[in-house]
Design an enzyme around this catalytic site. Structure first.
Site, PDB file in Angstrom:
ATOM      1  N   TYR A  11       0.826  -1.222   0.000  1.00  0.00           N
ATOM      2  CA  TYR A  11       0.000   0.000   0.000  1.00  0.00           C
ATOM      3  C   TYR A  11       0.862   1.275   0.000  1.00  0.00           C
ATOM      4  O   TYR A  11       0.872   2.035  -0.978  1.00  0.00           O
ATOM      5  CB  TYR A  11      -0.922  -0.063   1.221  1.00  0.00           C
ATOM      6  CG  TYR A  11      -1.705   1.192   1.534  1.00  0.00           C
ATOM      7  CD1 TYR A  11      -2.314   1.941   0.535  1.00  0.00           C
ATOM      8  CD2 TYR A  11      -1.865   1.608   2.867  1.00  0.00           C
ATOM      9  CE1 TYR A  11      -3.047   3.080   0.843  1.00  0.00           C
ATOM     10  CE2 TYR A  11      -2.601   2.721   3.187  1.00  0.00           C
ATOM     11  CZ  TYR A  11      -3.186   3.468   2.170  1.00  0.00           C
ATOM     12  OH  TYR A  11      -3.909   4.593   2.490  1.00  0.00           O
ATOM     13  N   SER A  76       2.251  -5.904   9.568  1.00  0.00           N
ATOM     14  CA  SER A  76       1.832  -4.664  10.236  1.00  0.00           C
ATOM     15  C   SER A  76       0.469  -4.715  10.927  1.00  0.00           C
ATOM     16  O   SER A  76      -0.154  -3.687  11.124  1.00  0.00           O
ATOM     17  CB  SER A  76       1.831  -3.527   9.211  1.00  0.00           C
ATOM     18  OG  SER A  76       0.905  -3.815   8.191  1.00  0.00           O
ATOM     19  N   TYR A 140       3.985  -6.154  17.535  1.00  0.00           N
ATOM     20  CA  TYR A 140       4.246  -5.335  16.345  1.00  0.00           C
ATOM     21  C   TYR A 140       5.051  -4.091  16.715  1.00  0.00           C
ATOM     22  O   TYR A 140       6.098  -3.797  16.129  1.00  0.00           O
ATOM     23  CB  TYR A 140       2.909  -4.944  15.686  1.00  0.00           C
ATOM     24  CG  TYR A 140       3.052  -3.897  14.611  1.00  0.00           C
ATOM     25  CD1 TYR A 140       3.867  -4.122  13.514  1.00  0.00           C
ATOM     26  CD2 TYR A 140       2.374  -2.678  14.711  1.00  0.00           C
ATOM     27  CE1 TYR A 140       4.011  -3.152  12.521  1.00  0.00           C
ATOM     28  CE2 TYR A 140       2.509  -1.714  13.731  1.00  0.00           C
ATOM     29  CZ  TYR A 140       3.331  -1.954  12.640  1.00  0.00           C
ATOM     30  OH  TYR A 140       3.470  -0.989  11.672  1.00  0.00           O
ATOM     31  N   ILE A 206     -18.559  -1.000  14.887  1.00  0.00           N
ATOM     32  CA  ILE A 206     -17.849   0.044  15.663  1.00  0.00           C
ATOM     33  C   ILE A 206     -17.339  -0.640  16.916  1.00  0.00           C
ATOM     34  O   ILE A 206     -18.128  -1.141  17.727  1.00  0.00           O
ATOM     35  CB  ILE A 206     -18.798   1.204  16.029  1.00  0.00           C
ATOM     36  CG1 ILE A 206     -19.255   1.939  14.775  1.00  0.00           C
ATOM     37  CG2 ILE A 206     -18.118   2.158  17.017  1.00  0.00           C
ATOM     38  CD1 ILE A 206     -20.287   3.032  15.027  1.00  0.00           C
TER      39      ILE A 206
HETATM   40  N1  UDP Z   1     -12.430   0.316  14.037  1.00  0.00           N
HETATM   41  C1  UDP Z   1     -13.779   0.046  14.139  1.00  0.00           C
HETATM   42  N2  UDP Z   1     -14.318  -0.874  13.289  1.00  0.00           N
HETATM   43  C2  UDP Z   1     -13.579  -1.537  12.355  1.00  0.00           C
HETATM   44  C3  UDP Z   1     -12.200  -1.237  12.257  1.00  0.00           C
HETATM   45  C4  UDP Z   1     -11.656  -0.304  13.130  1.00  0.00           C
HETATM   46  O1  UDP Z   1     -14.492   0.602  14.967  1.00  0.00           O
HETATM   47  O2  UDP Z   1     -14.130  -2.372  11.632  1.00  0.00           O
HETATM   48  C5  UDP Z   1     -11.841   1.318  14.931  1.00  0.00           C
HETATM   49  C6  UDP Z   1     -10.692   0.778  15.771  1.00  0.00           C
HETATM   50  O3  UDP Z   1     -11.178   0.216  16.968  1.00  0.00           O
HETATM   51  C7  UDP Z   1      -9.851   2.033  15.984  1.00  0.00           C
HETATM   52  C8  UDP Z   1     -10.102   2.867  14.721  1.00  0.00           C
HETATM   53  O4  UDP Z   1     -11.289   2.331  14.135  1.00  0.00           O
HETATM   54  O5  UDP Z   1     -10.329   2.750  17.069  1.00  0.00           O
HETATM   55  C9  UDP Z   1      -8.978   2.765  13.726  1.00  0.00           C
HETATM   56  O6  UDP Z   1      -8.678   1.406  13.536  1.00  0.00           O
HETATM   57  P1  UDP Z   1      -7.727   0.906  12.372  1.00  0.00           P
HETATM   58  O7  UDP Z   1      -7.706  -0.599  12.427  1.00  0.00           O
HETATM   59  O8  UDP Z   1      -8.142   1.520  11.081  1.00  0.00           O
HETATM   60  O9  UDP Z   1      -6.306   1.504  12.732  1.00  0.00           O
HETATM   61  P2  UDP Z   1      -5.395   1.361  14.052  1.00  0.00           P
HETATM   62  O10 UDP Z   1      -5.604   2.647  14.810  1.00  0.00           O
HETATM   63  O11 UDP Z   1      -5.806   0.138  14.802  1.00  0.00           O
HETATM   64  O12 UDP Z   1      -4.012   1.268  13.502  1.00  0.00           O
END
Ligand code: UDP
Length: 336
Positions: A11, A76, A140, A206
């Site tokens: 990506y 990652s 990670y 969520i």
């Molecule tokens: N999140 C969510 N639903 C999903 C995927 C992610 O509510 O299907 C929330 C997750 O709990 C976090 C935010 O969105 O608070 C960003 O998550 P992501 O996996 O995109 O990135 P991270 O911050 O984990 O690297």
């Protein structure tokens, strides 16, 4: 310059290759296609292989003779790292040290490292700057922090110049629509929202609405992938003038909650997006927002896509194109 991009089929790596080529650099791509895509390799000479193989890297370095290496190849996913730490330490630590064996032996060869906000662990301040304590709470983050330590020691002992960039939440896609985000499985919020609109990937969840934030959902700092890449380009210029082992936090500096992101996505796609509130996801801090003043000041870094609307719009263009699905990608991989 001749710049080698590990993980150039992935990506962020593929967006980096495009930007480097557009800026007149000669690009080499190293990728083992464990998660990257052949059709994303459009801007450079491809070397297919694994960075843990010294013989493979011998051939690559001999043939391409790089003046700098941008190292994106890594595993990652936080959740996966908790259940498969061996793979994370092997890819991210052993693999990177293998690459560094080649870089450090080439005087002057620059090294740009993809680090992560995950090295900080649970934030102790609302905005995370470079001085924030580094206490990763998952494998990670620990693999990435191990390499940050190595890079400091390699500069002291071998004068190997490097920059570590701690990414916050990379998002968006090149506005051309040619490349974008396509993880498999996808775990990131913005692609999952957009794929749910397209009827793929099941209903949107969520993860928790009982956090100590204004609307109860987690706050993150979403930064456009091309803005991340622009920082790398500026970082290479900076490193040429300022040898050292540098480190910068790369974020937008603005936090958006899951519900806010969802609401902006609804405006972008022009429809309501249903979502189900589920329990918290393990390992998610309530809020992660960068203080990236230092990168702006030292590197002269400016954002081309500061607005979350634009980040989501570019992602939407990519997802709508249908190039996202693994099935399509596999078919293209076979076809080429
Ligand atoms: N999140 C969510 N639903 C999903 C995927 C992610 O509510 O299907 C929330 C997750 O709990 C976090 C935010 O969105 O608070 C960003 O998550 P992501 O996996 O995109 O990135 P991270 O911050 O984990 O690297």
């Amino acid at each position: 310059m001749r710049l080698l991009v590990s993980g150039g089929a992935g990506y962020i790596g593929s967006h980096m290759c495009k930007l480097l080529a557009e800026n007149g650099h000669e690009v080499g791509v190293v990728d083992n296609f464990s998660t990257g895509y052949r059709q994303a390799v459009r801007w450079g000479k491809l070397y297919q292989g694994d960075i843990r193989s010294a013989e493979f890297l011998d051939e690559v370095f001999e043939d391409f003779n790089p003046e700098g290496v941008l190292h994106f190849a890594a595993k990652s996913q936080v959740g996966e790292s908790l259940v498969a730490p061996a793979e994370y330490f092997s890819n991210n630590v052993v693999g990177t040290l293998s690459l560094l064996e080649h870089v450090r032996k080439r005087p002057g060869c620059l090294f740009v490292f993809s680090s992560t906000a995950a090295i900080f662990g649970n934030p102790q301040t609302p905005l995370i700057d470079e001085q924030h304590p580094r206490n990763p709470i998952n494998p990670y983050g620990r693999t990435k922090l191990s390499i940050e330590y190595a890079l400091q020691d390699y500069f002291t002992a071998y004068a190997m110049p490097s920059i570590s960039f701690r990414y916050f939440n990379a998002a968006g896609a090149d506005p051309s629509g040619a490349i974008g985000e396509a993880h498999d499985p996808e775990t990131h919020l913005i692609p999952l929202i957009l794929e749910s609109v397209l009827g793929r990937g099941g209903g949107l969840k969520i993860f928790g609405d009982d956090y100590d934030t204004p609307d109860g959902t987690c706050i993150r700092d979403y930064i456009h992938v091309n803005d991340l890449c622009a920082a790398h380009l500026a970082g290479i210029r900076y490193l040429q003038r300022n040898p050292g082992a540098h480190f910068y936090n790369l974020g937008n500096g603005n936090g958006f909650s899951v519900r806010q992101v969802l609401s902006v996505a609804e405006q972008v796609v022009g429809q309501r997006i249903p979502a189900e509130v589920c329990p918290r996801r393990a390992g998610d801090p309530a809020s992660l927002v960068a203080q990236s003043v230092r990168a702006r000041k030292d590197l002269g870094w400016t954002l081309q896509f500061p607005a979350i609307e634009d980040i989501i719009s570019t992602a939407w263009r990519w997802h709508r194109s249908g190039k996202f699905s693994r099935r399509v990608a596999d078919a293209l991989n076979v076809a080429e």
